[in-house]
Scaffold this motif. Structure first.
Motif, short mmCIF file in Angstrom:
data_model
loop_
_atom_site.label_atom_id
_atom_site.label_comp_id
_atom_site.label_asym_id
_atom_site.label_seq_id
_atom_site.Cartn_x
_atom_site.Cartn_y
_atom_site.Cartn_z
N PRO A 144 60.85 56.29 20.63
CA PRO A 144 61.06 57.21 21.75
C PRO A 144 59.79 57.37 22.60
CG PRO A 144 61.87 58.17 19.70
CD PRO A 144 61.18 56.90 19.33
N ASP A 145 58.62 57.28 21.98
CA ASP A 145 57.38 57.46 22.75
C ASP A 145 57.16 56.34 23.76
OD1 ASP A 145 56.65 59.90 21.77
OD2 ASP A 145 55.31 59.13 20.21
N PHE A 146 57.64 55.14 23.48
CA PHE A 146 57.53 54.07 24.47
C PHE A 146 58.39 54.41 25.69
CE2 PHE A 146 59.36 49.93 25.99
CZ PHE A 146 58.27 49.58 26.78
N GLN A 147 59.61 54.87 25.43
CA GLN A 147 60.49 55.26 26.54
C GLN A 147 59.86 56.37 27.36
OE1 GLN A 147 64.46 56.23 25.29
NE2 GLN A 147 64.64 54.36 24.08
N GLU A 148 59.29 57.36 26.63
CA GLU A 148 58.67 58.50 27.30
C GLU A 148 57.45 58.05 28.12
OE1 GLU A 148 59.00 61.42 28.19
OE2 GLU A 148 56.99 62.27 28.39
N GLY A 149 56.66 57.16 27.56
CA GLY A 149 55.46 56.70 28.27
C GLY A 149 55.81 56.01 29.58
N VAL A 150 56.83 55.18 29.54
CA VAL A 150 57.23 54.46 30.76
C VAL A 150 57.87 55.42 31.76
CG1 VAL A 150 58.73 52.63 31.65
CG2 VAL A 150 57.48 52.28 29.52
N ALA A 151 58.71 56.35 31.24
CA ALA A 151 59.34 57.33 32.14
C ALA A 151 58.28 58.18 32.82
CB ALA A 151 60.31 58.21 31.34
N ALA A 152 57.28 58.60 32.04
CA ALA A 152 56.22 59.45 32.60
C ALA A 152 55.44 58.68 33.67
CB ALA A 152 55.28 59.90 31.49
N PHE A 153 55.21 57.41 33.42
CA PHE A 153 54.50 56.60 34.42
C PHE A 153 55.31 56.54 35.71
CE2 PHE A 153 54.00 52.50 36.55
CZ PHE A 153 52.65 52.55 36.86
N ARG A 154 56.60 56.28 35.58
CA ARG A 154 57.43 56.14 36.79
C ARG A 154 57.55 57.46 37.54
NH1 ARG A 154 62.06 52.52 33.99
NH2 ARG A 154 61.02 50.52 34.16
N GLU A 155 57.60 58.55 36.77
CA GLU A 155 57.77 59.88 37.40
C GLU A 155 56.43 60.50 37.78
OE1 GLU A 155 60.14 61.91 34.43
OE2 GLU A 155 61.59 60.25 34.46
N LYS A 156 55.36 59.75 37.57
CA LYS A 156 54.00 60.20 37.93
C LYS A 156 53.69 61.57 37.33
CE LYS A 156 53.87 57.55 42.26
NZ LYS A 156 53.22 56.37 41.67
N ARG A 157 53.92 61.70 36.01
CA ARG A 157 53.62 62.94 35.29
C ARG A 157 52.97 62.58 33.96
NH1 ARG A 157 57.07 63.01 31.07
NH2 ARG A 157 59.05 61.95 31.31
N PRO A 158 52.28 63.56 33.32
CA PRO A 158 51.70 63.25 32.00
C PRO A 158 52.82 63.04 30.98
CG PRO A 158 50.87 65.35 32.88
CD PRO A 158 52.00 64.93 33.78
N ALA A 159 52.60 62.10 30.07
CA ALA A 159 53.61 61.84 29.03
C ALA A 159 53.57 62.94 27.97
CB ALA A 159 53.33 60.49 28.38
N ARG A 160 54.73 63.26 27.42
CA ARG A 160 54.81 64.20 26.30
C ARG A 160 55.29 63.43 25.07
NH1 ARG A 160 56.82 66.97 30.74
NH2 ARG A 160 58.90 66.16 30.25
N PHE A 161 54.33 62.90 24.33
CA PHE A 161 54.69 62.09 23.17
C PHE A 161 55.03 62.99 21.99
CE2 PHE A 161 51.64 59.24 25.46
CZ PHE A 161 52.57 58.26 25.81
N THR A 162 56.06 62.62 21.24
CA THR A 162 56.46 63.42 20.07
C THR A 162 55.98 62.80 18.77
OG1 THR A 162 58.52 62.20 19.81
CG2 THR A 162 58.57 64.14 21.26
N GLY A 163 55.68 61.51 18.81
CA GLY A 163 55.26 60.84 17.58
C GLY A 163 56.41 60.47 16.67
N ARG A 164 57.64 60.72 17.12
CA ARG A 164 58.79 60.46 16.25
C ARG A 164 59.02 58.95 16.07
NH1 ARG A 164 61.77 63.73 19.51
NH2 ARG A 164 63.21 62.01 19.90
N PRO A 165 59.52 58.56 14.89
CA PRO A 165 59.87 57.15 14.70
C PRO A 165 61.11 56.82 15.52
CG PRO A 165 60.37 58.43 12.73
CD PRO A 165 59.75 59.38 13.71
#
Ligand code: T3D
Length: 263
Positions: free
Chosen positions: A237-258
């Motif tokens: 999920p953190d990979f999805q979040e990282g890319v979404a945050a990049f596209r939305e120009k916001r800081p990523a909120r990583f959860t660390g979940r598997p």
């Protein structure tokens, strides 16, 4: 209750403090047992995303407890029972381990620090492969870490002469991540551990595995390993979040979940 290692939990970080200050946190069976239990607890705690290791009192760790009657004992058995499992554990743990060194790190105490992922030390902290002074060879991974981190020439000098180097010198030689003003090590270690606790924990665990195992592989084999680990990281999920945050120009909120099971 054995208090040879103190454990505090906050902000996704387990802070483990070696706590035998009258002996500069010399290592004995109690410390090994308590450290092992603390690492087990950190790994079992879903909220824990980084570990900070440090020492209480005037220094980080003075290595083996020399008041415990070492001569005459089978030292190899002690390594097999206590030191080697601890080093393997630190390297194999799927969590980043930060080490904050103040005062002195001697013998296995120095190599315990080098077994951690990121080491920060006070500018004048003292690092010494003290083994030669008592007729021993570096253990706790020293003969593996030193040449890889500092190069063969410096590894041999450190081991054979047993000279002390400062935190500043250790950083300049590439043995550790960095040196800070004396007295700032714990705060800097805490800052780094908290930062790591907000990063993509699964990716960090995978890169830790890659670095730890790379020493035994060719580049060709390691490229295959990177392919497999990246496949795993790409399913989190953190990979999805990282890319979404990049596209939305916001800081990523990583959860660390598997990755979700089944995905
Ligand atoms: O079976 C096995 O466990 C085998 C495995 C071996 C692995 C190893 O780590 S072998 C290497 C063991 N460590 C050393 O040889 C280091 C010994 N210590 C020192 O060389 C110096 O103490 C230091 C360089 C660490 C610090 O020097 P300094 O001048 O800042 O402090 P100090 O005055 O020497 O020590 C302060 C106190 O800590 C002192 O106690 P006291 O006199 O105030 O009651 C000293 O005895 C104690 N201490 C320091 N190191 C150890 C220790 N007590 C027990 N074990 C120690 N390693």
């Amino acid at each position: 209750m054995d208090e040879s290692v103190l454990v505090e939990r906050a902000g996704g970080v387990h802070r483990l403090t070696l706590n035998r200050p009258d002996k500069i946190n010399a290592l004995n069976d109690g410390v090994f047992e308590a450290l092992g239990a603390a690492l087990d607890a950190a790994q079992a705690d879903e909220a824990c995303r980084a570990i900070l290791l440090m020492g209480a009192g005037r220094g980080f760790c003075s290595g083996a407890d020399l008041t415990g009657g070492l001569p005459g004992r089978d030292l190899g058995a002690a390594l097999e029972r206590s030191y080697n499992p601890l080093v393997r554990r630190l390297r194999g743990l799927p969590l980043p381990v930060v080490c904050a060194v103040h005062g002195v790190a001697a013998g296995a105490g120095m190599n315990l620090a080098l077994a951690c992922d990121i080491v920060v030390a006070g500018r004048t902290a003292r690092f010494t492969e003290a083994f030669v002074r008592i007729g021993l060879v570096p253990d706790a991974g020293g003969t593996w870490f030193l040449p890889r981190l500092a190069g063969d020439a410096r590894a041999r000098g450190l081991a054979m002469l047993g000279d002390e180097i400062t935190g500043e010198q250790a950083a300049a030689w590439g043995l550790i991540w960095g040196a800070v003003e004396d007295g700032e090590e714990a705060a800097e270690g805490e800052r780094l551990a908290r930062r790591l606790a907000e990063l993509p924990t699964q990716a960090i665990a995978l890169m830790k595995r890659a670095f730890t195992e790379a020493g035994a592989r060719t580049l060709d084999a390691q490229l295959d390993v990177e392919r497999d680990l990246q496949r795993e990281a790409g399913a989190t999920p953190d990979f999805q979040e990282g890319v979404a945050a990049f596209r939305e120009k916001r800081p990523a909120r990583f959860t660390g979940r598997p990755k979700e099971s089944g995905s």
